[in-house]
Scaffold this active site. Structure first.
Site, PDB file in Angstrom:
ATOM      1  N   THR A 101       4.291   1.743   2.349  1.00  0.00           N
ATOM      2  CA  THR A 101       5.588   1.894   1.688  1.00  0.00           C
ATOM      3  C   THR A 101       6.398   3.020   2.316  1.00  0.00           C
ATOM      4  OG1 THR A 101       4.753   1.042  -0.415  1.00  0.00           O
ATOM      5  CG2 THR A 101       6.706   2.447  -0.518  1.00  0.00           C
ATOM      6  N   ALA A 102       5.769   4.200   2.426  1.00  0.00           N
ATOM      7  CA  ALA A 102       6.483   5.345   3.005  1.00  0.00           C
ATOM      8  C   ALA A 102       6.907   5.075   4.442  1.00  0.00           C
ATOM      9  CB  ALA A 102       5.603   6.595   2.939  1.00  0.00           C
ATOM     10  N   GLY A 157       0.831  -1.194   0.000  1.00  0.00           N
ATOM     11  CA  GLY A 157       0.000   0.000   0.000  1.00  0.00           C
ATOM     12  C   GLY A 157       0.870   1.250   0.000  1.00  0.00           C
ATOM     13  N   CYS A 158       0.270   2.357  -0.352  1.00  0.00           N
ATOM     14  CA  CYS A 158       1.049   3.597  -0.463  1.00  0.00           C
ATOM     15  C   CYS A 158       1.564   4.056   0.895  1.00  0.00           C
ATOM     16  CB  CYS A 158       0.208   4.682  -1.142  1.00  0.00           C
ATOM     17  SG  CYS A 158      -1.418   4.953  -0.430  1.00  0.00           S
ATOM     18  N   PHE A 159       0.684   4.131   1.892  1.00  0.00           N
ATOM     19  CA  PHE A 159       1.144   4.547   3.223  1.00  0.00           C
ATOM     20  C   PHE A 159       2.182   3.571   3.783  1.00  0.00           C
ATOM     21  CE2 PHE A 159      -3.129   6.784   3.534  1.00  0.00           C
ATOM     22  CZ  PHE A 159      -2.611   8.071   3.571  1.00  0.00           C
TER      23      PHE A 159
END
Lengths: 345, 345, 345, 345
Positions: C152-153, C148-150
């Site tokens: 990953t960060a 997921g995007c969150f």
């Protein structure tokens, strides 16, 4: 090939780096400065951090001569007038992104720019680099005056229909809109976020410097003296230009004729995309890319032709077209290193 | 005085509430609905929470009759045509913010709106509510057709110079720009944030519904048939309209004459602010307020008059002007409840 | 190599096309659909017009089998659970950008996603595709659950310092901010421009689906059960995520130790850029690129470690990392086709 | 009553004018300057043009003495320290919007502000003007230190739950987000539109000046030494602050208890709106108004209390609260001249 950039710390400069960095024919990008020797560009632009050093080198013969084949000048007014001849004398090709060398007439330059023009001998060496239209002269030139952002969007839309005689040249009104990046990197009250966001501004009413450039080049297409009303506006966005162009149609004009004229003019030019009749481009359709998208309609009720032309002001309106011109000068495929799709959304 | 709003859940409706809530002559604001009886408006709009209940009441005679003196219709097309006569018959004054009753001609309405027009008898009762120009008829009217947002900005700028014969009526081109709130509360692909931010769009090319409204009212000022090119665009901001208006000047016109003409026309109208020669308004200069700011220049080189007119589309372009009309109908000071300064920055 | 995309009409899909289009190892991009056969993607996305047809093809064996080596699933919840096994059975590698296959536990999935989980057999075949950390398992896998995007960060910033034991795992609070493109292409009231511009929103308070994904993977790094407070917010911008991460430092921790730990962890990973001590990344520093920039500080006064990690949610947070995983699966250089500089400004 | 403003050319100053202009108790607004005598404020701010002159007058005794009852100082650091005593000595009440007089300790001031503190005698006269909490001392004071924007949003949310003992004071982490107007009117690279739009930034990591102000006032509520992690961020919008506050709950805490505590604390304070459980405020819900909206949740899974508090930084975070304090000092209704609804959308 090795290239140099003078003025790399402006937005035009970093946009050149973005594209040159992935250009298959470019071996090295060398950055030059007359005032910030030794500075790392990544201090200003951490987004560039990718292993390269991007150190600004002194603008002296020893650093340039034999080191670079082509230099891009992404500099404020007055710099190109000063340095171009020196670069040419060293056998370096010059692509100038500033407005110094675009106008053939020194007096017109001085009237609109309110500053001293470049020497006539320099101006005469310069070729106006509207890539799709001046390919032959660009190929044989050592000095390119890269077009302004507004003129690029406007000329690409107007040239075909003017040449085909579909509109009345005396009736042209251009209402243009640009994102803020065209105003450059220096902060100002006008581009202060608190006063630019949720705001729409008109500026340079009837006095914008791109006016004589547009008129000069339209004359090149028609051999007629043409005056245009050109009025820019500032949009609360960073990138993108839309020029909405109004002109009276000649007898018998139709949307179909206008569309066919544009379609045919650009059938071998992949960066110019003519939108289907009834479909109009948005600035975001070309975001970050070298495309120019054009839509057209004829309003029979008022006998007005309406053209909408969009570009990314920093790409087709500056760095992208400059690289396109470099490609042409080297007889590489026009789109080498430039075939990126727009960033959407 | 007690007022009612039908269509309070749209942006025009909540903007009416914002101003009526602090209007010194208004005792109660009553919200009516034909489909959402009992719903609390604060469920949709928590920003309204301030002690009032804002419950949507059924749109039936018992709820309205004797309860409200004036009803604002901030409704989608077709609703006013249906309900206005019923409201008038109960002795209630009606101020209609929709486009149903603005055009005198049913056939022109049907051509541009692509739907059935209101009855002629209803249309004939309606007064076009451009407050600064139609004060007398507004005062004696029971039914106001509140002007469209674009026509308001455009007519306020054009009326004086057209009446004074300073421009050629056949040459008018209007390039208009609006924030997204004019498109209303319903989400769409066009106003999806991801596709609207960092984007500038042209829409309704040569087909926008406000065109015949502008032309009808210009004729009212000049007794001439006038056709205008009117072209709207969408700006990545929420509020604000700028209309940039181009027209050929008549012989002898100057910036000074244009300025004086505008200044004089509005010297007793505090909401219209004429900017000094050389100064042009920005949309943010009127944000959240009922002002209309107008700048003007004459470009001798091209013989073109350039007018820039800005309003907040939800205030002077909708709710604010509606309340201004209510004030006129009641012979209160025109600016009662409306003298708020713009929100800046 | 030939690749396929299912779900090309979403933002993840078009972003895959942007990068695959310039990927030197990709011969053809084939788009599949179960509902829009024959539709041209360029109807939805005119920015893609570049000579390719982008026709959506039916999702049937004959169209896929032997035609594509790898399929990207950029689809809504539930689609990957349904189609992945069928694709794998045809010998096609699958990279799934949805959340269907990321969580090992069906019950945790069902608790947070409020829908039926994929089959256990499918889940077990999936490798979590955090490229920098799971390279070996990715290389030997046929099915990738793209992060997921969150997560990953967040994971890229937390993994090194957690593994090195520099922070207290029980103290982690993550305040995350995202642009609107993460919410996808479908318009909604939340992402309606008029209500999202000049607005900042908190959402999914203590209930966001990425929470268990973050916790599962942190456990993978530490072999400890870790609970995190994860709270997302919506920023009025299109692209970009910043995760601000707070945790208590262990005894003896310093900014220098934290920096060294991060720097060392990623010294061979060109997409992860650790910012110098005292320097912090902005989302625009990675705009349109596959970079993740991380800044760190230790606040002695409160004994808190602060990490700020930024990515472009559509690139490193979706399409870019998916292509990075494809590169790893094929033992190509990790950055093949992905080395574009950020678009700045 | 007549009031004066020193520092009217900043955003805090023009916001004071917006509200004072419609305040029923204010007869005249007098603007003073020590450097721009005779300048018309409308030159900087054409949105103010409404018949008033807004001329900046010299800051000398003759202009002030007997002319104004209260002076607002909307000035840069250091100005209030210099002028406040002089104003007080003339019997003028002073409301200081700068940070000069908020901190009781000179050494803490000098540590965080990196400049010389005001004199102790002046500091001791100042009352911290958090209107809802310090009503009595405000009423009897001649000198108000108006709270900072972040502290206002944060203290209003934290004070009730800390006083009620519902959270662990040692566990507080505050992740705050602000629009750009808090950075003031002077252009800078940080707030340059081209670099701020489509961007999200973290700044002042662990060093923001509002930190000791928050800690000092929390101690006032609890008589305990409290340290908070306070981390601000910059959002691409002009107005609005959201503070997301995390703290560990004490045994037995529930969302209901938190909600009831907040609701009760503010039941007689109309500017503080506690949102229903499960509902959270957005910054736009208070745009242009003096409201502070607060949402709360308890996450049992992680034992964390989450508070989200929003204000308009220029209103409740500056000019609005200053006028609220003026109202209290004069024993007028707290909300006099301030009961405007938010501008939405």
């Amino acid at each position: 090939m090795n290239v140099g950039i003078i003025g790399a710390s402006g937005y035009g400069g970093v946009e050149l780096i973005r594209f040159l960095n992935q250009h298959p024919k470019i071996e090295s990008i060398n950055l030059y400065t007359s005032s910030e020797e030794g500075v790392l560009l990544t201090n200003h632009y951490p987004h560039l951090l990718n292993g390269d050093t991007y150190t600004l080198r002194p603008l002296v013969e020893a650093e340039l001569s034999g080191q670079v084949d082509t230099v891009f000048l992404a500099t404020p007014p007055g710099v190109s007038s000063k340095w171009s001849q020196w670069l040419l004398d060293q056998g370096i090709r010059v692509i100038d992104l500033s407005g110094d060398l675009r106008l053939h007439s020194q007096s017109i330059y001085e009237t609109w720019y309110k500053r001293e023009a470049a020497s006539l001998s320099l101006i005469k060496q310069a070729t106006y680099g509207l890539s799709e239209w001046n390919k032959d002269t660009i190929q044989s030139s050592q000095l390119i005056a890269n077009p302004g952002c507004f003129p690029t969007a406007i000329l690409l839309a107007l040239a075909p229909v003017l040449q085909a005689g579909l509109i009345d040249p005396a009736s042209i009104i251009i209402d243009a809109k640009t994102g803020t990046s065209g105003a450059g990197k220096s902060p100002s009250q006008t581009t202060h976020f608190s006063e630019m966001n949720e705001n729409f501004k008109i500026y340079g009413v009837a006095t914008h410097k791109h006016t004589p450039e547009i008129e000069q080049e339209l004359r090149a297409f028609t051999n007629e003296e043409i005056k245009v009303s050109f009025q820019p506006h500032l949009v609360p966005m960073v990138r993108g230009i839309m020029a909405t162009i109004y002109a009276s149609g000649v007898e018998g004009v139709t949307s179909k004729k206008l569309y066919d004229c544009l379609k045919q003019a650009y059938e071998h030019h992949s960066f110019i995309r003519i939108r289907d009749i009834g479909d109009f481009p948005q600035t975001k359709h070309v975001y970050g890319s070298n495309y120019c998208d054009i839509g057209v309609a004829y309003d029979e009720r008022t006998n007005r032709v309406i053209l909408a032309s969009v570009i990314d002001n920093l790409v087709k309106g500056a760095a992208g077209q400059a690289i396109q011109n470099m490609n042409l000068m080297n007889e590489w495929e026009e789109h080498t290193g430039l075939m990126v799709l727009p960033v959407y959304p």
